[in-house]
Design a protein around this motif. Structure first.
Motif, PDB file in Angstrom:
ATOM      1  N   SER A  53       0.817  -1.240   0.063  1.00  0.00           N
ATOM      2  CA  SER A  53      -0.131   0.119   0.173  1.00  0.00           C
ATOM      3  C   SER A  53       0.755   1.325   0.003  1.00  0.00           C
ATOM      4  CB  SER A  53      -0.837   0.084   1.259  1.00  0.00           C
ATOM      5  OG  SER A  53      -2.016  -1.023   0.932  1.00  0.00           O
ATOM      6  N   SER A  54       1.924   1.185   0.515  1.00  0.00           N
ATOM      7  CA  SER A  54       2.958   2.246   0.800  1.00  0.00           C
ATOM      8  C   SER A  54       3.340   2.795  -0.710  1.00  0.00           C
ATOM      9  CB  SER A  54       4.026   2.250   1.521  1.00  0.00           C
ATOM     10  OG  SER A  54       3.394   1.905   2.964  1.00  0.00           O
ATOM     11  N   ASN A  59      -1.249   4.226  -3.649  1.00  0.00           N
ATOM     12  CA  ASN A  59      -2.159   5.132  -2.919  1.00  0.00           C
ATOM     13  C   ASN A  59      -2.148   6.474  -3.471  1.00  0.00           C
ATOM     14  OD1 ASN A  59       0.032   6.765  -1.616  1.00  0.00           O
ATOM     15  ND2 ASN A  59       0.672   4.973  -0.908  1.00  0.00           N
ATOM     16  N   GLY A 247       0.275  -4.351   7.031  1.00  0.00           N
ATOM     17  CA  GLY A 247      -0.638  -3.691   6.180  1.00  0.00           C
ATOM     18  C   GLY A 247      -1.958  -4.458   6.150  1.00  0.00           C
ATOM     19  N   ARG A 399      -7.344  -1.835   0.464  1.00  0.00           N
ATOM     20  CA  ARG A 399      -7.810  -1.284   1.919  1.00  0.00           C
ATOM     21  C   ARG A 399      -8.474  -2.267   2.656  1.00  0.00           C
ATOM     22  NH1 ARG A 399      -8.175   4.651   1.797  1.00  0.00           N
ATOM     23  NH2 ARG A 399      -8.375   5.351  -0.339  1.00  0.00           N
ATOM     24  N   THR A 416      -7.953   4.211  10.963  1.00  0.00           N
ATOM     25  CA  THR A 416      -6.840   3.449  11.442  1.00  0.00           C
ATOM     26  C   THR A 416      -7.038   3.122  12.895  1.00  0.00           C
ATOM     27  OG1 THR A 416      -5.869   5.126  10.202  1.00  0.00           O
ATOM     28  CG2 THR A 416      -4.571   2.965  10.773  1.00  0.00           C
ATOM     29  N   ALA A 432      -7.226   1.741   7.157  1.00  0.00           N
ATOM     30  CA  ALA A 432      -6.509   2.244   6.181  1.00  0.00           C
ATOM     31  C   ALA A 432      -6.308   3.936   6.251  1.00  0.00           C
ATOM     32  CB  ALA A 432      -7.227   1.982   4.684  1.00  0.00           C
ATOM     33  N   SER A 433      -7.286   4.652   6.556  1.00  0.00           N
ATOM     34  CA  SER A 433      -7.343   5.953   6.422  1.00  0.00           C
ATOM     35  C   SER A 433      -7.434   6.690   7.699  1.00  0.00           C
ATOM     36  CB  SER A 433      -8.733   6.370   5.645  1.00  0.00           C
ATOM     37  OG  SER A 433      -8.555   7.848   5.356  1.00  0.00           O
ATOM     38  N   GLY A 435      -4.236   6.995   7.316  1.00  0.00           N
ATOM     39  CA  GLY A 435      -3.095   6.181   7.138  1.00  0.00           C
ATOM     40  C   GLY A 435      -1.559   6.747   6.933  1.00  0.00           C
ATOM     41  N   ALA A 436      -0.932   6.605   5.914  1.00  0.00           N
ATOM     42  CA  ALA A 436       0.521   7.110   6.059  1.00  0.00           C
ATOM     43  C   ALA A 436       0.909   8.331   6.449  1.00  0.00           C
ATOM     44  CB  ALA A 436       0.863   6.766   4.489  1.00  0.00           C
ATOM     45  N   ALA A 439       1.414   8.404  10.030  1.00  0.00           N
ATOM     46  CA  ALA A 439       2.117   7.170  10.581  1.00  0.00           C
ATOM     47  C   ALA A 439       2.935   7.842  11.845  1.00  0.00           C
ATOM     48  CB  ALA A 439       3.023   6.931   9.301  1.00  0.00           C
TER      49      ALA A 439
END
Ligand SMILES: Cc1cc2nc3c(=O)[nH]c(=O)nc-3n(C[C@H](O)[C@H](O)[C@H](O)COP(=O)(O)OP(=O)(O)OC[C@H]3O[C@@H](n4cnc5c(N)ncnc54)[C@H](O)[C@@H]3O)c2cc1C
Length: 499
Positions: A53-54, A59, A247, A399, A416, A432-433, A435-436, A439
């Motif tokens: 996903s990263s 994404n 993930g 996701r 998340t 998922a959201s 998300g990154a 982090a």
């Protein structure tokens, strides 16, 4: 990249992080900054960090700061716009910028490899959506975090902000936009790689690629035993702390861990798809992330957006998301993932959540039946003068939406969530959201919950203050300290107001 091909006879680690996506990579770097002697093993199924996903095109690469995403300011039952979630996400994203700035100052990251600044715009059409956006603008711009938000209903001005979106647009209904110039596009896959590269001189952090964690169990000494499957052999490693940053694969491993906190969770996979345009003459005419409003009854993950992307120095346009359905939990996963995750403790939650989310099911069926022409028609609502041959479909990441048991029965959660064992020896990241983008904040939460004692020691506190100079100040309440923090982050990361 430092790769430990040979685990050798010493198979004990202070921490084992499963997966080398942006989450585990962030945690590995944080742990190494806080305690350079901590023996950390990162285990990754694929051959490089950040490929699930990263990975950039898996994404949307939006630095989610709630600048333009209208689903982060939901409307309550009384019709009032709620700003709390937007403020929280904005604060979390600033924490990420703060960390990247600190890592840049330490010479361990270079923002040009993974971060570009560009305006974030919300764009709506039709009277009621214009009213909604105006109210959102008025509420948010009162806060320092959003004080630089611009508002426009002027077609000429909006055309300057986003020429492709305005050209050829019928002018019979009202339109409006808000803009924050200090938005970002991020390549989280590249960031994962750069994080791991920053650890290459560390003798205490090891990464093992092409190796899958296939089982984990706790022994009677309160140590986790993990079974690792490499290309040619299987072996066990032991550790007092496990982070499941796998993930979409996190749910399966959480279930294998058998911690009671993980028992009632289930997951529902939704694949993303983008239309991507690589033609440089078109891509250079749009420089923004433009988010619209999800159509009535559609789930939040369906919010349409047109994004400028920079991936390895190349500029392109991305539009979506379109949804697909696969029973896999990872893009590189197995079609049996969904079925394997159904247990007697979560099956009722799954059924209840399915019944409560018929709209999502209808939306997915509708999406699955779309062909290229129909997807381009959706894009035409954003860019009226579009040529279908300039755009190609790309399969994005999976996701896995969380399904959780609650007092109201099984519910589908869009966010998340960190699930921790009561003794803090295991943490798993589900959902998922946003998300990154968040982090760093999420991994600080993992540290607070699983390394609570160490987090209060003078040594760790001193290091945290170096990495997060604003940590002791409440940046949202104190507008001066937020401005100072942003000035610091901007000057180190290279944001210029002249954008
Ligand atoms: C369509 C889509 C759009 C998105 N848009 C955005 C956005 O615009 N902005 C944003 O901030 N976030 C966005 N996200 C969310 C973001 O991509 C994720 O939150 C983030 O990448 C998750 O990182 P991760 O490290 O948890 O997972 P991943 O990047 O998926 O990494 C997990 C890693 O674990 C490995 N793994 C899995 N199982 C095992 C195992 N058993 N053993 C060893 N390794 C294993 C995988 O190979 C993988 O490398 C989006 C996600 C999707 C799907």
């Amino acid at each position: 990249m430092f790769v430990n091909q040979e685990l050798g006879s010493e198979s004990n680690y202070d921490a084992v992080l499963i997966g080398a996506g942006v989450m585990s990579c962030t945690l590995a770097v944080l742990l190494n900054e806080l305690d350079p002697d901590m023996r950390v093993l990162v285990v990754e199924k694929l051959h490089s960090p950040g490929l699930e996903s990263s990975f950039a095109l898996n994404n949307a690469g939006t630095g989610h700061a709630a600048n333009c995403e209208l689903n982060y300011t939901p409307v309550n039952v009384d019709g009032e716009i709620q700003v709390q979630k937007a403020l929280e996400i904005n604060r979390s994203f600033e924490r990420s910028l703060e960390f990247w700035a600190s890592m840049t100052s330490l010479g361990k990251l270079s923002p040009k490899n993974f971060l570009n600044f560009l305006p974030h715009i919300s764009f709506v059409e039709g009277e009621s959506d214009v009213d909604f956006l105006k109210e959102r603008y008025e509420k948010l711009s009162r806060f320092e975090a959003f004080s630089e938000m611009d508002w426009s209903e002027d077609k000429k001005e909006l055309q300057e902000w986003m020429p492709l979106v305005l050209e050829g647009r019928a002018t019979n209904s009202p339109i409006a936009g808000t803009r924050i110039k200090r938005g970002t596009d991020l390549d989280f896959g590249e960031l994962s790689i750069r994080y791991m590269n920053s650890l290459k001189n560390s003798s205490s952090v090891q990464i093992e690629f092409s190796t899958e964690v296939i089982d984990l169990r706790k022994d009677n000494k309160n140590t986790w035993n993990l079974t690792l499957k490499g290309s040619s052999e299987m072996r066990d490693v032991r550790t007092p702390f496990v982070f499941i940053g796998a993930g979409g694969g996190a749910l399966t491993l959480l279930q294998k861990s058998k911690i009671p906190e993980g028992e009632s969770y289930g997951g529902f996979p939704v694949s993303g798809q983008w239309l991507v345009c690589d033609k440089s003459d078109i891509a250079k005419r749009h420089s923004a992330k433009v988010y619209g409003k999800a159509s009535f009854g559609s789930p939040p993950m369906s919010v349409p957006h047109l994004d400028t992307r920079w991936i390895k120095g190349k500029r392109s346009l991305l539009f979506g998301p379109f949804a697909g359905f696969s029973t896999k939990f990872l893009k590189n996963g197995s079609k049996l993932d969904l079925f394997g995750s159904i247990t007697k403790t979560n099956i009722f939650s799954l059924i209840q959540a399915g019944l409560k989310n018929i709209d999502l099911v209808k939306y997915l069926i509708n999406q699955l039946t779309q062909d290229h022409e129909e997807r381009v028609d959706v894009l035409r609502k954003f860019i009226p003068l579009v040529d279908k041959d300039d755009w190609e479909l790309y399969q994005a990441g999976q996701r896995v939406q969380i399904i959780k048991n609650s007092s109201q029965g099984g519910i589908l959660k869009m966010g998340t969530e960190v699930v921790c064992s009561a003794d803090g020896s295991l943490a798993a990241l589900l959902g998922a959201s946003p998300g990154a983008s968040t982090a760093v904040t999420t991994m600080i939460e993992v540290l607070n919950r699983c390394f609570a004692e160490k987090m209060t020691t003078v040594a760790w506190q001193e290091k945290l203050k170096l990495l997060f100079p604003s940590l002791s100040k409440s940046s949202q309440k104190d507008s001066d300290s937020l401005r100072n923090l942003r000035d610091r982050n901007d000057s180190i990361l290279g944001f210029s107001q002249s954008l």
